[in-house]
Design a protein around this motif. Sequence first.
Motif, mmCIF file in Angstrom:
data_model
loop_
_atom_site.group_PDB
_atom_site.id
_atom_site.type_symbol
_atom_site.label_atom_id
_atom_site.label_comp_id
_atom_site.label_asym_id
_atom_site.label_seq_id
_atom_site.Cartn_x
_atom_site.Cartn_y
_atom_site.Cartn_z
ATOM 1 N N ALA A 125 41.157 37.705 46.102
ATOM 2 C CA ALA A 125 40.113 38.125 47.028
ATOM 3 C C ALA A 125 39.511 36.918 47.735
ATOM 4 N N THR A 146 40.518 42.590 51.396
ATOM 5 C CA THR A 146 39.447 42.389 50.413
ATOM 6 C C THR A 146 38.385 43.476 50.552
ATOM 7 N N VAL A 163 38.998 49.479 44.829
ATOM 8 C CA VAL A 163 39.834 49.076 45.945
ATOM 9 C C VAL A 163 40.371 50.266 46.720
ATOM 10 N N SER A 217 40.840 42.532 45.648
ATOM 11 C CA SER A 217 41.928 42.974 46.513
ATOM 12 C C SER A 217 43.124 43.369 45.675
#
Length: 257
Positions: free
Chosen positions: A242, A145, A10, A237
Amino acid sequence: MRSTLVRRTVLTASAVSLALLATACGSDKADDKKTDAKPSAAASAPAAAAAKAKTNAELAGVIVTQADLPNHLVKEATPAEAAAAAGAKSDKPQCQPLVSVQSMNPVGTAAGTARTKAVAKPKEPAADAGPEEKAKAAMGALAGTVTSVTLASYEGQGAQEAFAAVKTAGTACAGGYTGSQGGDGLKITKVAPGASVTAGDEALAYTVTGDADGETMTMELVAVRKGNTVATFSALSLAGTAEQPKAVVDAQVKKLG
């Protein structure tokens, strides 16, 4: 704080998003079957040739790029990230295909691979936005995301076998498993069918629920086979939930032809 295994993917892509933000502030299933052609000796030769796997270089030419996803920020995976991902393992052998999809690894033994990441562009603040609005936009970028995309090409029936392995794992591992990478672990508590995906020659999707240091999070996994290439997508995310990366999946499948 979320598991390092979760944060690694991420934050890498989100950093790209924030860099762009800072600059701005300063300034139906495809039908591939041919029913009107009769098989012949001449036609069978190209079919056999089609089973030849694509090389790394060939896959690099068909993986999604910034030009294919204008509403996303796309960043190619580095060799270091690929090397680190190679060590991702599952505590249950039958769940390894899912861990491979999560960690940007090919399922099984692929002849060629390519990897990239995409994050939806954050909404840019107005040119005259104050510090608070800019900070809010920055936080929105981090919560976006992030989708990891992996292309893997196989010889012979390898692509069909790899896709089948992911499908089998989705059922066998519905009750969960634990993935580990570089000393970090992530406990998956549930694997369930995701929103239906219609693409390529065959496709599937799962919503994976995990426990990241006591916090519940969900990931969206998608696998699409097009000929002898399998495209896998793993979306997560920092916000915890997500979204299925439909735009990324559609763009990638279209580029595969």
